[in-house]
Design an enzyme around this catalytic site. Structure first.
Site, PDB file in Angstrom:
ATOM      1  N   ASP A  86     -10.082  46.226  72.455  1.00  0.00           N
ATOM      2  CA  ASP A  86      -9.623  45.863  71.114  1.00  0.00           C
ATOM      3  C   ASP A  86     -10.033  44.452  70.741  1.00  0.00           C
ATOM      4  O   ASP A  86     -10.353  43.625  71.602  1.00  0.00           O
ATOM      5  CB  ASP A  86      -8.106  46.010  71.001  1.00  0.00           C
ATOM      6  CG  ASP A  86      -7.344  45.028  71.897  1.00  0.00           C
ATOM      7  OD1 ASP A  86      -7.724  44.883  73.085  1.00  0.00           O
ATOM      8  OD2 ASP A  86      -6.381  44.405  71.412  1.00  0.00           O
ATOM      9  N   GLU A 181      -4.942  44.726  74.275  1.00  0.00           N
ATOM     10  CA  GLU A 181      -4.665  43.482  74.989  1.00  0.00           C
ATOM     11  C   GLU A 181      -4.294  42.363  74.032  1.00  0.00           C
ATOM     12  O   GLU A 181      -3.434  41.537  74.326  1.00  0.00           O
ATOM     13  CB  GLU A 181      -5.892  43.074  75.815  1.00  0.00           C
ATOM     14  CG  GLU A 181      -5.652  41.916  76.789  1.00  0.00           C
ATOM     15  CD  GLU A 181      -5.926  40.539  76.185  1.00  0.00           C
ATOM     16  OE1 GLU A 181      -5.645  39.521  76.847  1.00  0.00           O
ATOM     17  OE2 GLU A 181      -6.403  40.478  75.028  1.00  0.00           O
TER      18      GLU A 181
END
Length: 413
Positions: A86, A181
């Site tokens: 991400d 994350e």
């Protein structure tokens, strides 16, 4: 390794064009379904290069794979390499338009001539150290996504190299890619048992040479202020403005201990958002400190201010909710310092100066270390993460692939 070096940049340019921005406040994992677009592509690429034990968690968006051990190395420690897919919601990750500056001249970089977006050396003096190298930049309208697609690309290139070059002796290598994350949830559903590594590295750092095994202890704090709304014309002695009381709470925190005034091992209180009305206001903070005792004291400061203001305005006016996010992995890694020493040695052997620094944030590795997988952090070659001035050094990314391969060799012994 020339062909593999070209592969890491090829991978990177492809990955950053896939929008994987995560979303704060989402109740699902992954927080955005578009993260599956990269996960699916990586699983397919791993299959195509001949990786084994590929698992694509189609519900939670985790990808796992293996590079089998060299003959005679079945008993070597299993080493993991981990990166997150991400990108930060702090800046848009949609429509990323990367370009490579060949032989950067060390001067200001015009990212977008039409919109007059310029990355100035006056603002980013470290740019001077990249003169003569190749830089990957944005068009100034989005982030780049080097955090952490540079790490993903480097792991993929190293995996392909090891699979194609059987003469490189190494133990079993496990690969893991995580979602979310950037919003602190990357390790929530990471299957440590399935992953099966003895030790691991996250590849999620910054400039070439950075090696990190200390990070902040982190907590989130939500301060809810309950006010009283009365017509302004009749408010004397009656109105209790929640917004102003929230500002009073903020004024009681040490102003010198905000992120803009701290560095190195200095912790901070960070007001991340403030919203509300006269009737009710909500302030969200993050609290950070490398030292566990100081970290606990910072949380106690929040409680004390809340108690004081409740004494002033009435019980229940201020509600303080504190929740720990992660802890300093140093207390785990110190028991496995070979991870640090082997990484340093690999860098030095390849002409890279190790730069051991504390992380002023957190990584998946911090939480994974406390989940039983000791996991320091390695550099990616990126800079200025989470914004439109983010860039990555292509030459450094290529060198990091070599570092990963060399570390793998060390765990065959």
């Amino acid at each position: 390794m020339e062909a593999e070096m070209e592969r890491v940049i090829e991978n990177f340019l492809k990955y950053v064009k896939i929008d994987t921005e995560s979303a704060e406040g989402s109740a699902s994992t992954p927080s955005t379904q578009k993260q599956h677009d990269l996960a699916e592509a990586l699983a397919s690429q791993l299959e195509g290069m001949g990786a084994e034990e590929i698992v694509y968690d189609r519900e939670r968006c985790y990808v796992y794979a293996s590079i089998p051990a060299s003959e005679g190395c079945a008993d070597a420690p299993v080493l993991g390499l981990i990166a997150h897919m991400d990108t930060s919601p702090a800046a848009s990750g949609a429509g990323v338009k990367p370009r490579i500056i060949e032989g950067y001249d060390g001067k200001d970089i015009v990212l977008n001539e039409e919109k007059q977006i310029v990355m100035r050396t006056e603002d980013f003096p470290e740019l001077a150290s990249y003169a003569g190298k190749r830089l990957v930049v944005t068009d100034g309208t989005t982030l780049l996504g080097a955090d952490d697609k540079a790490g993903v690309a480097e792991i993929m290139a190293a995996a392909e190299y090891l699979l194609q070059h059987k003469e490189i002796i190494h133990g079993k290598i496990r690969i893991g890619f995580t979602p979310d994350e950037e919003i602190g949830s990357g390790a929530d559903y990471f299957d440590v048992k399935l992953f099966g590594a003895d030790y691991a590295y996250t590849v999620d750092g910054g400039r070439l040479g950075e090696l990190e095994y200390e990070n902040f202890n982190g907590a989130g704090a939500k301060v809810t202020v309950n006010g009283r709304s009365v017509h302004p014309g009749e408010a004397k002695g009656k109105m209790r403005n929640a917004i102003l009381m929230a500002q009073e709470f903020q004024s009681m925190l040490p102003q010198s201990e905000a992120p803009a005034h701290t560095c190195g091992y200095e912790g901070f209180y960070h007001l991340d958002s403030l919203k509300g009305t006269v009737e009710k206001a909500e302030a969200e903070y993050i609290i950070r400190d490398h030292d566990r005792k100081k970290f606990e004291k910072r949380k106690e400061t929040f409680r004390q201010i809340g108690n004081y203001l409740n004494g002033k305005y009435g019980e229940g006016t201020f509600e303080i909710n504190l929740e720990d996010s992660y802890y300093n992995m140093k207390e785990i890694i110190e028991k496995h310092m070979h991870l640090v020493e082997n990484a340093k040695a690999a860098m030095e052997e390849l002409g890279v100066e190790p730069i051991v620094v504390p992380i002023r944030g957190g990584t998946d590795g911090a939480r994974l270390s406390f989940m039983g997988l000791p996991c320091p952090n390695l550099c990616t070659g990126g800079q200025n993460f989470h914004g439109r001035f983010e860039y990555a050094c292509a030459d450094d990314m290529e060198k990091i692939v070599e570092v990963l391969v060399r570390i793998a060799e060390k765990y065959a012994k």
